[in-house]
Every structure is written in C-alpha cells, then in structure tokens.
Design a protein around this motif. Structure first.
Motif, PDB file in Angstrom:
ATOM      1  N   TYR A 208       0.843  -1.195   0.000  1.00 24.70           N
ATOM      2  CA  TYR A 208       0.000   0.000   0.000  1.00 24.70           C
ATOM      3  C   TYR A 208       0.881   1.249   0.000  1.00 24.70           C
ATOM      4  O   TYR A 208       1.699   1.430  -0.887  1.00 24.70           O
ATOM      5  CB  TYR A 208      -0.976  -0.014   1.174  1.00 24.70           C
ATOM      6  N   SER A 209       0.736   2.110   0.995  1.00 22.87           N
ATOM      7  CA  SER A 209       1.515   3.362   1.014  1.00 22.87           C
ATOM      8  C   SER A 209       2.866   3.196   1.680  1.00 22.87           C
ATOM      9  O   SER A 209       3.556   4.181   1.939  1.00 22.87           O
ATOM     10  CB  SER A 209       0.726   4.458   1.735  1.00 22.87           C
ATOM     11  N   ASN A 210       3.267   1.978   1.971  1.00 25.20           N
ATOM     12  CA  ASN A 210       4.582   1.750   2.568  1.00 25.20           C
ATOM     13  C   ASN A 210       5.698   1.696   1.534  1.00 25.20           C
ATOM     14  O   ASN A 210       6.869   1.652   1.906  1.00 25.20           O
ATOM     15  CB  ASN A 210       4.588   0.427   3.354  1.00 25.20           C
ATOM     16  N   VAL A 211       5.362   1.661   0.256  1.00 19.06           N
ATOM     17  CA  VAL A 211       6.413   1.643  -0.767  1.00 19.06           C
ATOM     18  C   VAL A 211       7.165   2.963  -0.728  1.00 19.06           C
ATOM     19  O   VAL A 211       6.612   4.009  -0.367  1.00 19.06           O
ATOM     20  CB  VAL A 211       5.808   1.396  -2.153  1.00 19.06           C
ATOM     21  N   TRP A 212       8.409   2.919  -1.136  1.00 23.46           N
ATOM     22  CA  TRP A 212       9.271   4.085  -0.936  1.00 23.46           C
ATOM     23  C   TRP A 212       8.788   5.317  -1.666  1.00 23.46           C
ATOM     24  O   TRP A 212       9.007   6.440  -1.220  1.00 23.46           O
ATOM     25  CB  TRP A 212      10.706   3.740  -1.341  1.00 23.46           C
ATOM     26  N   TRP A 213       8.139   5.145  -2.832  1.00 25.92           N
ATOM     27  CA  TRP A 213       7.720   6.352  -3.569  1.00 25.92           C
ATOM     28  C   TRP A 213       6.415   6.959  -3.022  1.00 25.92           C
ATOM     29  O   TRP A 213       6.023   8.025  -3.445  1.00 25.92           O
ATOM     30  CB  TRP A 213       7.581   6.042  -5.054  1.00 25.92           C
ATOM     31  N   ARG A 214       5.737   6.294  -2.080  1.00 28.82           N
ATOM     32  CA  ARG A 214       4.527   6.858  -1.468  1.00 28.82           C
ATOM     33  C   ARG A 214       4.710   7.188   0.024  1.00 28.82           C
ATOM     34  O   ARG A 214       3.946   7.950   0.592  1.00 28.82           O
ATOM     35  CB  ARG A 214       3.358   5.875  -1.602  1.00 28.82           C
ATOM     36  N   ARG A 215       5.725   6.607   0.613  1.00 34.75           N
ATOM     37  CA  ARG A 215       5.862   6.736   2.066  1.00 34.75           C
ATOM     38  C   ARG A 215       6.065   8.179   2.507  1.00 34.75           C
ATOM     39  O   ARG A 215       5.457   8.652   3.472  1.00 34.75           O
ATOM     40  CB  ARG A 215       7.036   5.865   2.531  1.00 34.75           C
ATOM     41  N   ARG A 216       6.904   8.897   1.788  1.00 33.76           N
ATOM     42  CA  ARG A 216       7.211  10.276   2.210  1.00 33.76           C
ATOM     43  C   ARG A 216       5.981  11.170   2.100  1.00 33.76           C
ATOM     44  O   ARG A 216       5.707  11.974   3.001  1.00 33.76           O
ATOM     45  CB  ARG A 216       8.349  10.821   1.353  1.00 33.76           C
ATOM     46  N   ALA A 217       5.239  11.026   1.007  1.00 38.19           N
ATOM     47  CA  ALA A 217       4.030  11.838   0.842  1.00 38.19           C
ATOM     48  C   ALA A 217       2.996  11.489   1.922  1.00 38.19           C
ATOM     49  O   ALA A 217       2.306  12.368   2.463  1.00 38.19           O
ATOM     50  CB  ALA A 217       3.447  11.636  -0.550  1.00 38.19           C
ATOM     51  N   PHE A 218       2.884  10.209   2.244  1.00 41.25           N
ATOM     52  CA  PHE A 218       1.944   9.792   3.283  1.00 41.25           C
ATOM     53  C   PHE A 218       2.303  10.429   4.628  1.00 41.25           C
ATOM     54  O   PHE A 218       1.427  10.951   5.341  1.00 41.25           O
ATOM     55  CB  PHE A 218       1.942   8.266   3.398  1.00 41.25           C
ATOM     56  N   ASP A 219       3.582  10.390   4.977  1.00 43.43           N
ATOM     57  CA  ASP A 219       3.986  10.936   6.277  1.00 43.43           C
ATOM     58  C   ASP A 219       3.767  12.444   6.342  1.00 43.43           C
ATOM     59  O   ASP A 219       3.453  12.986   7.416  1.00 43.43           O
ATOM     60  CB  ASP A 219       5.455  10.607   6.553  1.00 43.43           C
ATOM     61  N   ARG A 220       3.946  13.135   5.224  1.00 42.19           N
ATOM     62  CA  ARG A 220       3.656  14.574   5.228  1.00 42.19           C
ATOM     63  C   ARG A 220       2.167  14.822   5.509  1.00 42.19           C
ATOM     64  O   ARG A 220       1.808  15.720   6.265  1.00 42.19           O
ATOM     65  CB  ARG A 220       4.054  15.195   3.888  1.00 42.19           C
ATOM     66  N   LYS A 221       1.333  14.039   4.866  1.00 35.32           N
ATOM     67  CA  LYS A 221      -0.101  14.199   5.101  1.00 35.32           C
ATOM     68  C   LYS A 221      -0.459  13.858   6.552  1.00 35.32           C
ATOM     69  O   LYS A 221      -1.264  14.535   7.183  1.00 35.32           O
ATOM     70  CB  LYS A 221      -0.887  13.296   4.156  1.00 35.32           C
ATOM     71  N   PHE A 222       0.162  12.819   7.051  1.00 37.86           N
ATOM     72  CA  PHE A 222      -0.217  12.332   8.372  1.00 37.86           C
ATOM     73  C   PHE A 222       0.291  13.257   9.489  1.00 37.86           C
ATOM     74  O   PHE A 222      -0.464  13.611  10.407  1.00 37.86           O
ATOM     75  CB  PHE A 222       0.329  10.913   8.574  1.00 37.86           C
ATOM     76  N   PHE A 223       1.546  13.644   9.437  1.00 37.89           N
ATOM     77  CA  PHE A 223       2.141  14.397  10.537  1.00 37.89           C
ATOM     78  C   PHE A 223       1.980  15.909  10.368  1.00 37.89           C
ATOM     79  O   PHE A 223       1.799  16.620  11.357  1.00 37.89           O
ATOM     80  CB  PHE A 223       3.629  14.043  10.682  1.00 37.89           C
ATOM     81  N   ARG A 224       2.086  16.398   9.124  1.00 38.40           N
ATOM     82  CA  ARG A 224       1.983  17.846   8.894  1.00 38.40           C
ATOM     83  C   ARG A 224       0.562  18.293   8.610  1.00 38.40           C
ATOM     84  O   ARG A 224       0.260  19.476   8.709  1.00 38.40           O
ATOM     85  CB  ARG A 224       2.873  18.268   7.724  1.00 38.40           C
ATOM     86  N   GLY A 225      -0.304  17.371   8.250  1.00 43.55           N
ATOM     87  CA  GLY A 225      -1.667  17.747   7.947  1.00 43.55           C
ATOM     88  C   GLY A 225      -1.873  18.205   6.522  1.00 43.55           C
ATOM     89  O   GLY A 225      -2.886  18.861   6.224  1.00 43.55           O
ATOM     90  N   ASP A 226      -0.931  17.875   5.622  1.00 45.39           N
ATOM     91  CA  ASP A 226      -1.127  18.245   4.220  1.00 45.39           C
ATOM     92  C   ASP A 226      -2.374  17.551   3.670  1.00 45.39           C
ATOM     93  O   ASP A 226      -2.642  16.387   3.983  1.00 45.39           O
ATOM     94  CB  ASP A 226       0.088  17.834   3.379  1.00 45.39           C
ATOM     95  N   PHE A 227      -3.084  18.285   2.835  1.00 45.99           N
ATOM     96  CA  PHE A 227      -4.293  17.716   2.233  1.00 45.99           C
ATOM     97  C   PHE A 227      -4.073  17.594   0.728  1.00 45.99           C
ATOM     98  O   PHE A 227      -4.154  18.567  -0.012  1.00 45.99           O
ATOM     99  CB  PHE A 227      -5.508  18.606   2.518  1.00 45.99           C
ATOM    100  N   SER A 228      -3.761  16.371   0.301  1.00 40.79           N
ATOM    101  CA  SER A 228      -3.562  16.109  -1.124  1.00 40.79           C
ATOM    102  C   SER A 228      -3.945  14.668  -1.384  1.00 40.79           C
ATOM    103  O   SER A 228      -3.077  13.789  -1.459  1.00 40.79           O
ATOM    104  CB  SER A 228      -2.103  16.378  -1.530  1.00 40.79           C
ATOM    105  N   PRO A 229      -5.245  14.378  -1.486  1.00 40.35           N
ATOM    106  CA  PRO A 229      -5.685  12.995  -1.704  1.00 40.35           C
ATOM    107  C   PRO A 229      -5.092  12.408  -2.981  1.00 40.35           C
ATOM    108  O   PRO A 229      -4.758  13.127  -3.932  1.00 40.35           O
ATOM    109  CB  PRO A 229      -7.205  13.131  -1.801  1.00 40.35           C
ATOM    110  N   ALA A 230      -4.952  11.093  -2.968  1.00 43.22           N
ATOM    111  CA  ALA A 230      -4.378  10.413  -4.123  1.00 43.22           C
ATOM    112  C   ALA A 230      -5.257  10.574  -5.359  1.00 43.22           C
ATOM    113  O   ALA A 230      -4.764  10.484  -6.482  1.00 43.22           O
ATOM    114  CB  ALA A 230      -4.186   8.926  -3.801  1.00 43.22           C
ATOM    115  N   LYS A 231      -6.541  10.787  -5.206  1.00 37.96           N
ATOM    116  CA  LYS A 231      -7.446  11.036  -6.319  1.00 37.96           C
ATOM    117  C   LYS A 231      -8.579  11.911  -5.809  1.00 37.96           C
ATOM    118  O   LYS A 231      -8.790  12.027  -4.607  1.00 37.96           O
ATOM    119  CB  LYS A 231      -7.991   9.726  -6.879  1.00 37.96           C
TER     120      LYS A 231
END
Length: 747
Positions: A208-231
C-alpha cells in the motif's frame, strides 16, 4: 514479494522484537480512496448497528502496553457550491450524450441496444443520428439523469475527503493485521461505493503506502496535515457522519471515550467564586466558549440542597469545600459526619487563627480516660423557661422512641418516659433557680427515678403536686413489661462509654444556641457508639430543629445564618422522627440552611424525601443506578436517565437557583479540598487547635466526667435532703421565716 521473503522478514522481526522494549517499531500505512466514481454514494447512514462498533473492535486489539498504535485520520474540506454545480452539469451532459440506458447499456428505438455495433448497423441501414420522435437528439430519461448525477443533486453539500490509516507494532505481521482490521471495519460504510487502499498490489505483495515512492508523501499528510488525496473524491456529510459522530448507545465497545450524554453548558450568569462571602462554591464549569472557571451560586439563593450518587464519587468532598467556604465566610457551620472521616479530612484546614476560636468538635469515638470530651445535657434548663419543658420532653422521648422503633402500641412506655423526662427537667429548673446548675440530672438519672423509690420520693417532695400525682397514683400500677421496655433502652445507653461521657455532664459545653450566636464551626462525629448511634443522631437533629424555631423571637435583621450538612442522610433519617422534614419546611425564615448527602434517595422516608425535593434550591447528582438516576432525572428537565448513570467520578450534574429562577441542569467538575485550600493546610497546628477547642467547649477528661456521673445521684439526693420541701417552704413562708432558704442557697 514471495512467501520466502515474507518468512525471512518475519524471522528478522521476531529477533528484533526479542531484543528489548526499546527495539524499533514496524509501521504499516494505507491511504484509502473511493473505489468507484465519486458521484456514486457510500452506504446509507445507519445507527443500528453503530458503524463505530467495528472500528472500536479493531482498535481494541492494539497492545498499547507494548508500544503499539493504530490511528485513523479523516480529513474533510468543504467544496464550494459552484464547483459542485459544475460537476453536476458535466454529469448531466454525459448522461445526455449517453441517451436512454438500462443496466448500464444505452437503449435505441425499437428496443435495440446502444452499443457501437448497433450504431454501425443503423448507419448501414440508413438510420441517421436522429432517433427522437421528431428527429431531435436522444433525450435521457429522468431516472438515467438521477443515476448519472448520483449524490450531487441540487442543494447537496460536498466535502473533499482524505482517509489515512497508520498502525505500528513490534512485528510487521501485527502492524499489517491491525491495518487490515481497520480497513475491514470501514466496510460498514459500503454501498454503491466503498473504500480501497491505493498503492501496488501484486500477488501477496501489498505494501500500500509503505512503498518508498509513497511513504514520504503519506507521512507529510499524516504528521503535517497536508491535504492532497491520491485522487479526487467528494463525499456528502451523510456518507461519513457515522465515523464523525460520538458513539451511540448501540455501540457497546468498552474502549470508547463517551460524552456522557447531552448536558447544557453552565449558565453565563453564575458568578465566579474566588472566596467572596456572598458566593457559595459549586465546582469547575465549562462555559459555552470552552473556558473553565470555578463557579458558584449566590449564597442568599441557596436555602436547602440535596446531593445524590454512588459512594466514593465525590459528594462528601464537594460538601467539605462548601463547608469550609461558609466557615471562612463567617457563617455558622454544622457538620454531622457519622463516619468521622470527613471531619478529620477538613480539620487541618481549620487551624488558621482567624477560625480556631470558633471551631467545636464532638467526637464520640474517644473513650479513654485521658481523652477530652464536651458534655451535652438534653435535660438541661439553663437559659430556658419553665414552659420549654415540653420541648425537652418531645425531643428526648421522640428520639428514643424513633431510634428503637416504638410504634403506636408502645403507649405505656412512652407515657413512662415522658413523665420521667418532664420530672427531671422540672427538677433541673428548680436546681438552676437555687443556683446549683452543676446538680442538674442527666438522661442517666431516668433509670434512678424509675427504680429507686426513695430517691424518687425525695425528688417529688420538691416538685408541684401535678407532677407528683402520676408517680404516686398511676406508676405503682404499671406492668413490669412496660417498665422494662424503658429501662432496657437506658441500660443500652449506659453501656456506651462515649455516650456516658457526652450525655453525663450536668452542664452543657455543647450548646447549639451558643453555637448559632457565635457562628461556631461544629464537627459532630457520633460514630463509635454502636447500637445507640440512632438515639444520639435523633437527639442532635431535634436539637437543631428546636434551636432554629427558637429564633422566631429574634428580629430579622439580627438573625445569623447557620448552615448544616448531614452526610449519609439515609443512615440518620430513620431516627430523625420527621425532624429533617420539619427543618426543610420551617427553618428557611430563620436563616437555617440544610444540605443533605445520600447514596440512595429512595431509601429516605417519604416525608423527608418529599420535603427535600420540594424545597431544595441546589440539586446535585453524580453517577447512580437506574432507579436512583430515574428519580433524579425527573427533577432535571432535559437530562436522560442514562446520562446520570454515566457521570464520571468527581463530576456532577447540578441545577441551582440563580436570582430567584431555576437554572437548566449543567455539568460540574469536582473540587478537591487539598487544591482549593492548599494554603490553609497546617497539620502541625492541630495540637494548638485542640487546645482552642478545649477552651471553646470547656472539655473535660472522660475519666473525670464518668467519676462525677457515678456520684451525681448521691449529690442530688444530699442536696434535696437539706432543701425544704414545697410543703415546708410554704409553711415557713407563712411564719415569715426565710433563714433556712438563705442557708441552703449559701451551699
């Protein structure tokens, strides 16, 4: 990823988890999106079953003691109405191009399908693009439009949605298991649409979002509160309301923080208590603005109060704060504490020099010879008129009869006891007039009066004929069974060393009339007297009622406010003989205030419960069982029984008079004495406070009191033997002789 690699990863994780509590945690991540087009709705919102039930069950599996965590984050941003309208128009145009359809297939005139092959066949046969009855464009049916527009109907409010799930554990399998449990719980919202995770899914490899090309974006959304849904995914509030609402009563999971029911905010008009004299503290309230403050009610509005709830939920602690507040405000305060624990908790806060001279203590658990005890003689006539003898009779007889369950059939026992109390009270009045208050009889002389005929004749010789008539004409005919009913009670009192010390002094150090006049702070601890507890409690409560009524002759501007708190009201109500109800009904006009605390309102006598509910101006409730909660809820409009049952420890729901009007019920957080009066806590000052109490109450040692009590019968008999009888006094007065009387007064 192959099963071999998975097994290798699990083995490494097992070794890492065994290395200690500070080992690295594994993280599983997933971002969820709508599986289908976003105009297709999720399932219809339902409350039974509660959709949070499955979510709570998934989180219940998390081992927080091992450092595991599971978090579900739902972000919503409102979509402007203009954008929703544009989206709706595009969907309608697409429906128009598609034309009539059924089950996902376009329809042509004549019932042919709407696929490209049918269109080609129509063209070869000369059928043009015009298919309507008048040669116009194909018009979709209304049902087709509704199907294509979906949830974005006119007036619909939409929100952009972002759903993130993050789980941590000391083993990757456990992290993924928690992740899958949370995702499975969200299937409760499944309808025409559902949630699916984004990210690669190849065979058994589903990071899922644990792959290296998605992990960083996920953590930004989770910890910083960025709002950028995948779709892009828009939802209406009805679709996700089941996840955003508080748990309902149909969510039985135990790992859910509940609101405790709907309770209005505290009224803005409640004053903030900072120790001012005219405010009665209530507790910590949260206003409509979310700010907390220590609120109170105006003391003039608080007349009588009732506090209900389970044991250990803070009723007594709340009462102690209020008791101390009124004591430091300068009012008289009286606390009846059958268990003594409340008084001993508050006592170290009363060592301040400004208060020590007003503190009284009656502790009947002290039975050692060296222990000091204040005396109280219910038969004393000091400071009282002869016509008040009937009040003394009513108090003593009523207390003993009620405490020992003398019904209407015990008329002979009542008659014997009434005449005995009347006789000894009149004797006390005679002795006071002679200047010998230290010889006043106590309740323990009732037995002597009944059983010692010679002593009784000595007493009767100095009392009016109307008093002596009963003893000389009726008493000799009394049946032994009726007499033993009275003497058995007296023997029980006599067997209590603490009661003998408290009630065995001819002169009263404890005098409630003096307590009211000097605004004393009184701690009454009757515990430790065994089966005679009810007798002493009944005597004390009637004395409270009698002194309140005695204020009737005091001008209103000179009345002193006197507060009384009774803990464990149910325990003393049975022996009160209706005096508590009388206090609640009659003493308001004399500035007597009464506060009662009890666990079970339904165990109070009917007259006490009715008077308390009718006249209370402060109603406070903490958690209770269903019957008690139902009783209280009926007195608190808008509050549900279940809400009262679930009140947290040291929290209350209260309703109070505010400027003559009743407030709506509001939630209150309790105050601890140790927090409110921390600056006054001085246990080192207790020895000095005890010395002050000795002086305030003229306390004597228990051994000294009991020694004098054993000699009191003889002392009274010796004095009466030397005193002229009524007949001799009359004859002497007729001869004009007064030397004998003067010599006796000199004694």
């Amino acid at each position: 990823m192959s099963p071999v690699l998975l097994d290798k990863e699990a083995a490494e994780a097992d070794a890492l988890a065994a290395s200690g509590p500070d080992s690295v945690l594994y993280v599983a991540r997933a971002e969820l999106v709508l599986a289908g087009p976003d105009h297709r709705p999720l399932g219809k919102p339902v409350l039974d079953p509660d959709p949070l039930e499955q979510v709570a069950a998934a989180f219940a599996e998390v081992r927080t003691e091992d450092g595991e965590e599971a978090e579900l984050v739902i972000d919503l941003l409102p979509v402007p109405g203009a954008k929703v309208a544009r989206r709706r128009r595009r969907l309608m145009r697409r429906a128009a191009r598609r034309g009539p359809s059924a089950y996902g297939e376009r329809l042509q005139p004549g019932g042919q399908g709407g696929g490209w092959m049918s269109q080609a066949w129509g063209a070869l046969n000369g059928a043009g693009p015009k298919s309507g009855p008048r040669g116009g464009a194909r018009v979709p049916r209304q049902s087709d439009l509704a199907d294509q527009v979906g949830k974005f109907t006119p007036g619909a409010e939409a929100f952009a949605l972002q759903v993130l799930v993050r789980c941590t554990a000391r083993h990757p399998h456990r992290a993924r298991a928690r992740l899958h449990q949370v995702m499975a719980a969200l299937q409760a919202l499944r309808g025409e649409n559902t949630f699916v995770p984004v990210g690669p899914r190849v065979g058994m490899w589903r990071p899922y979002s644990n792959v290296w090309w998605r992990r960083r974006a996920f953590d930004r959304k989770f910890f910083r509160g960025d709002f950028s849904p995948a779709k892009r995914q828009w939802v209406t509030w009805q679709e996700v309301a089941g996840l955003l609402k508080p748990p309902t009563m149909r969510c039985s999971a135990q790992n859910v923080v509940r609101t405790g029911g709907v309770v209005p905010s505290a009224p803005a008009g409640l004053p903030t208590w900072t120790g001012q004299k005219d405010v009665f503290p209530l507790g910590i309230v949260t206003g409509a603005d979310g700010r907390k403050r220590l609120a109170g009610a105006y003391a003039k509005d608080v007349l009588f109060g009732a506090s209900f709830g389970k044991s250990g939920f803070g009723k007594t602690e709340q009462a102690l704060v209020q008791f101390a507040a009124r004591a430091y405000a300068g009012d008289g305060a009286w606390l009846l504490d059958p268990h003594r624990s409340a008084w001993y908790r508050i006592k170290p806060y009363f060592t301040h020099p400004a208060l020590a001279e007003r503190v009284w203590e009656i502790d009947l658990s002290r039975t050692g010879d060296a222990d000091r005890m204040a005396g109280w003689n219910p038969l004393s006539m000091e400071g009282r008129r002869l016509d008040e003898v009937q009040e003394v009779v009513g108090a003593v007889v009523g207390a003993i009869a009620s405490a020992h369950s003398w019904g209407e059939r015990a008329t002979r026992a009542r008659t014997i006891l009434s005449n005995a109390v009347r006789t000894l009270a009149e004797l006390s009045h005679v002795l006071i007039e002679d200047g010998h208050p230290q010889l006043q009889p106590t309740v323990f002389q009732i037995g002597t009066l009944l059983e010692d005929e010679a002593w009784r004749e000595q007493v009767l010789d100095h009392l009016p004929e109307g008093t002596a008539r009963y003893w000389r004409k009726s008493f000799p005919n009394v049946e032994p069974a009726a007499l033993s009913t009275v003497t058995n009670v007296l023997y029980r009192l006599n067997n209590s060393r603490s009661l003998r010390a408290f009630l065995g002094s001819p002169r009263s150090g404890y005098d409630l009339r003096r307590a009211v006049a000097h605004s004393a702070v009184v701690g009454m601890c009757p515990g430790g007297t065994g089966e005679s507890d009810e007798v002493i409690c009944a005597l004390l409560l009637f004395d409270l009622f009698r002194e309140g009524m005695a204020q009737a002759n005091t001008p209103p501007e000179k009345l002193r406010t006197f507060w009384a708190w009774v803990d464990e009201l149910t325990a003393v109500d049975g022996a009160s003989h209706g005096y508590i109800a009388k206090i609640l009904e009659q003493l308001r006009k004399y500035e007597f205030r009464f506060m009662g605390m009890t666990q079970m309102a339904m165990r109070l006598s009917d007259q006490t419960r009715q008077a308390l509910m009718q006249n209370q101006s402060l109603l406070s409730a903490t958690a209770a069982d269903s019957d008690e909660a139902s009783f209280v809820a009926k007195r608190m409009p808008g509050i549900d029984t279940t809400t009262i049952q679930r009140v947290k420890k040291y929290h209350y729901i209260q309703s109070v008079e505010l400027r003559g009007e009743r407030t709506t019920p509001f939630r209150v957080e309790g105050m601890a004495v140790s927090d409110v009066y921390a600056d006054y806590y001085n246990p080192a000052g207790l020895p000095a406070l005890d010395k002050a109490i000795d002086a305030n109450l003229t306390r004597r040692s228990v051994g000294e009191i009991l020694h004098d009590l054993d000699q009191l019968d003889d002392a009274i008999g010796d004095y009466l033997a030397a005193r002229p009888t009524i007949t001799a006094s009359r004859a002497n007065s007729a001869r004009g002789g007064g030397d004998v009387v003067h010599r006796l007064h000199a004694l």
